[in-house]
Design a protein around this motif. Structure first.
Motif, mmCIF file in Angstrom:
data_model
loop_
_atom_site.group_PDB
_atom_site.id
_atom_site.type_symbol
_atom_site.label_atom_id
_atom_site.label_comp_id
_atom_site.label_asym_id
_atom_site.label_seq_id
_atom_site.Cartn_x
_atom_site.Cartn_y
_atom_site.Cartn_z
ATOM 1 N N LEU A 29 0.813 -1.223 0.000
ATOM 2 C CA LEU A 29 0.000 0.000 0.000
ATOM 3 C C LEU A 29 0.846 1.274 0.000
ATOM 4 O O LEU A 29 0.413 2.288 -0.525
ATOM 5 C CB LEU A 29 -0.979 0.006 1.186
ATOM 6 C CG LEU A 29 -2.012 -1.143 1.194
ATOM 7 C CD1 LEU A 29 -3.002 -0.979 2.332
ATOM 8 C CD2 LEU A 29 -2.761 -1.239 -0.144
ATOM 9 N N LEU A 30 2.038 1.224 0.577
ATOM 10 C CA LEU A 30 2.880 2.427 0.556
ATOM 11 C C LEU A 30 3.995 2.327 -0.498
ATOM 12 O O LEU A 30 4.819 3.239 -0.624
ATOM 13 C CB LEU A 30 3.501 2.701 1.937
ATOM 14 C CG LEU A 30 2.559 2.965 3.113
ATOM 15 C CD1 LEU A 30 3.334 3.442 4.347
ATOM 16 C CD2 LEU A 30 1.476 3.979 2.764
ATOM 17 N N ASN A 31 4.045 1.198 -1.213
ATOM 18 C CA ASN A 31 5.048 1.020 -2.270
ATOM 19 C C ASN A 31 6.486 1.135 -1.777
ATOM 20 O O ASN A 31 7.363 1.595 -2.516
ATOM 21 C CB ASN A 31 4.836 2.031 -3.404
ATOM 22 C CG ASN A 31 3.590 1.709 -4.178
ATOM 23 O OD1 ASN A 31 3.322 0.539 -4.467
ATOM 24 N ND2 ASN A 31 2.795 2.725 -4.474
ATOM 25 N N LEU A 32 6.728 0.753 -0.550
ATOM 26 C CA LEU A 32 8.091 0.829 -0.019
ATOM 27 C C LEU A 32 8.818 -0.497 -0.267
ATOM 28 O O LEU A 32 8.197 -1.545 -0.393
ATOM 29 C CB LEU A 32 8.054 1.125 1.485
ATOM 30 C CG LEU A 32 7.430 2.470 1.867
ATOM 31 C CD1 LEU A 32 7.273 2.575 3.375
ATOM 32 C CD2 LEU A 32 8.272 3.627 1.334
ATOM 33 N N ARG A 33 10.144 -0.399 -0.333
ATOM 34 C CA ARG A 33 10.964 -1.619 -0.458
ATOM 35 C C ARG A 33 11.182 -2.148 0.960
ATOM 36 O O ARG A 33 11.680 -1.425 1.832
ATOM 37 C CB ARG A 33 12.304 -1.278 -1.118
ATOM 38 C CG ARG A 33 12.158 -0.752 -2.548
ATOM 39 C CD ARG A 33 13.431 -0.115 -3.037
ATOM 40 N NE ARG A 33 13.838 0.990 -2.166
ATOM 41 C CZ ARG A 33 15.051 1.554 -2.171
ATOM 42 N NH1 ARG A 33 15.982 1.117 -2.991
ATOM 43 N NH2 ARG A 33 15.332 2.550 -1.354
ATOM 44 N N ASP A 117 13.719 0.453 1.962
ATOM 45 C CA ASP A 117 13.285 1.626 2.734
ATOM 46 C C ASP A 117 13.085 1.256 4.190
ATOM 47 O O ASP A 117 13.338 2.059 5.087
ATOM 48 C CB ASP A 117 11.969 2.164 2.163
ATOM 49 C CG ASP A 117 12.118 2.543 0.701
ATOM 50 O OD1 ASP A 117 12.949 3.424 0.413
ATOM 51 O OD2 ASP A 117 11.442 1.928 -0.144
ATOM 52 N N VAL A 118 12.594 0.015 4.408
ATOM 53 C CA VAL A 118 12.284 -0.425 5.768
ATOM 54 C C VAL A 118 12.774 -1.857 5.961
ATOM 55 O O VAL A 118 12.636 -2.692 5.074
ATOM 56 C CB VAL A 118 10.756 -0.420 6.035
ATOM 57 C CG1 VAL A 118 10.454 -0.812 7.475
ATOM 58 C CG2 VAL A 118 10.144 0.935 5.734
ATOM 59 N N CYS A 119 13.313 -2.122 7.139
ATOM 60 C CA CYS A 119 13.623 -3.501 7.541
ATOM 61 C C CYS A 119 12.832 -3.793 8.810
ATOM 62 O O CYS A 119 12.879 -3.015 9.766
ATOM 63 C CB CYS A 119 15.122 -3.627 7.803
ATOM 64 S SG CYS A 119 15.568 -5.194 8.572
#
Ligand SMILES: Nc1ncnc2c1ncn2[C@@H]1O[C@H](COP(=O)(O)OP(=O)(O)OP(=O)(O)O)[C@@H](O)[C@H]1O
Ligand SMILES: [Mg+2]
Length: 263
Positions: A29-33, A117-119
């Motif tokens: 939904l946020l298109n983050l990696r 972007d996030v782990c």
């Protein structure tokens, strides 16, 4: 890349369910990696994500990034480092290598810093080297909790445990670790739980996650175990219970993403 660890020494409070659903939210939904690391040998994050087939399951098991010097992972926007049930369990006994495990993990995260972007890191509910290493390398920590007396009594340990207390870690090895807060989960509309929530907000208001109105909390709903069993995002469960659950979970996830500065 911002790293968030889910941690609480209490078992069964929803750490794994939240990691899985938050990963879906952030990526779909946020298109983050998004990189997910399952450090729990129970693999309650690995199994749903594997079943859901929405992520690339890395060839690298999660234990390797502590045991060895690993740099880089598969080139994909949603990657899982799956938990394994042998090597992860052996780590605690290798006390002489504990510092190396933490520094290997740190070096690995640095090597993929530009790729995600996030782990999100899921941990096992024991105060051991896996949980310690995760807290040492993370930028943020979130602690789901159940509204029972033992869990509320356990908040002191969560903060001040001699090895893995969040305040201890902040005061020593990881001063930049930010505590997003305590997230009541599996909340039921019983007088007992309402009283416990009242007690929690009276004594630990600063540890709860402010929302408008009140504090972040997630209700008990069949939609969570059903989504986990199928490995699907809650909002795609295709049932009224899933849509209702998502209506209350989505603002909580938005708040977490905002706090982490990724939306
Ligand atoms: N809000 C919820 N409503 C209903 N069931 C939930 C909710 N959150 C989690 N669960 C269910 O509760 C059980 C425990 O959740 P989960 O495995 O995520 O906890 P955990 O904290 O990761 O446990 P452990 O400490 O053993 O790793 C699972 O069956 C999960 O599907
Ligand atoms: Mg778990």
């Amino acid at each position: 890349m911002k790293t968030l660890v889910l941690a609480n020494q209490k078992g069964g409070v929803g750490k794994s369910a939240i990691v899985v659903q938050l990963a879906y939210y952030l990526h779909l939904l946020l298109n983050l990696r998004v990189l997910v690391i399952d450090l729990d040998h129970q693999r309650n994050t690995t199994n749903p994500i594997r079943n859901g087939k929405l992520a690339t399951v890395s060839q690298i098991p999660s234990s390797s990034i502590l045991l060895k010097k690993v740099s880089g992972v598969e080139d994909a926007a949603f990657v899982l480092l799956a938990g394994d049930n042998t090597e992860l369990l052996k780590m605690e006994k290798q006390a002489a290598n504990h510092n190396i495990f933490a520094s290997n993990l740190q070096a690995f995260l640095k090597s993929v810093d530009g790729d995600f972007d996030v782990c999100l890191i899921d941990t096992n509910p024991n105060p051991d080297i896996r949980q310690l290493a995760a807290l040492v390398v993370s930028d943020f920590v979130l602690s789901p909790i159940q509204l029972n007396q033992e869990a509320i009594d356990g908040i002191g340990d969560l903060l001040n445990h001699e090895n893995i207390g969040i305040r201890k870690i902040q005061a020593t090895i990881n001063p930049t670790l930010q505590f997003i807060g305590i997230l009541p989960n599996l909340v039921e509309p019983t007088p007992f739980q309402r009283d416990n929530l009242r007690e929690l907000s009276a004594h630990f208001a600063k540890l709860l996650i402010p929302m408008n109105p009140g504090f972040a909390a997630i209700k008990k709903t069949t939609a969570v175990p059903e989504s986990q069993a199928a490995g699907v995002p809650i909002w795609k469960l295709g049932k009224t219970s899933g849509r209702d659950a998502w209506t209350q979970i989505k603002p909580v996830f938005e708040k977490i993403a905002t706090t982490m500065g990724v939306m």
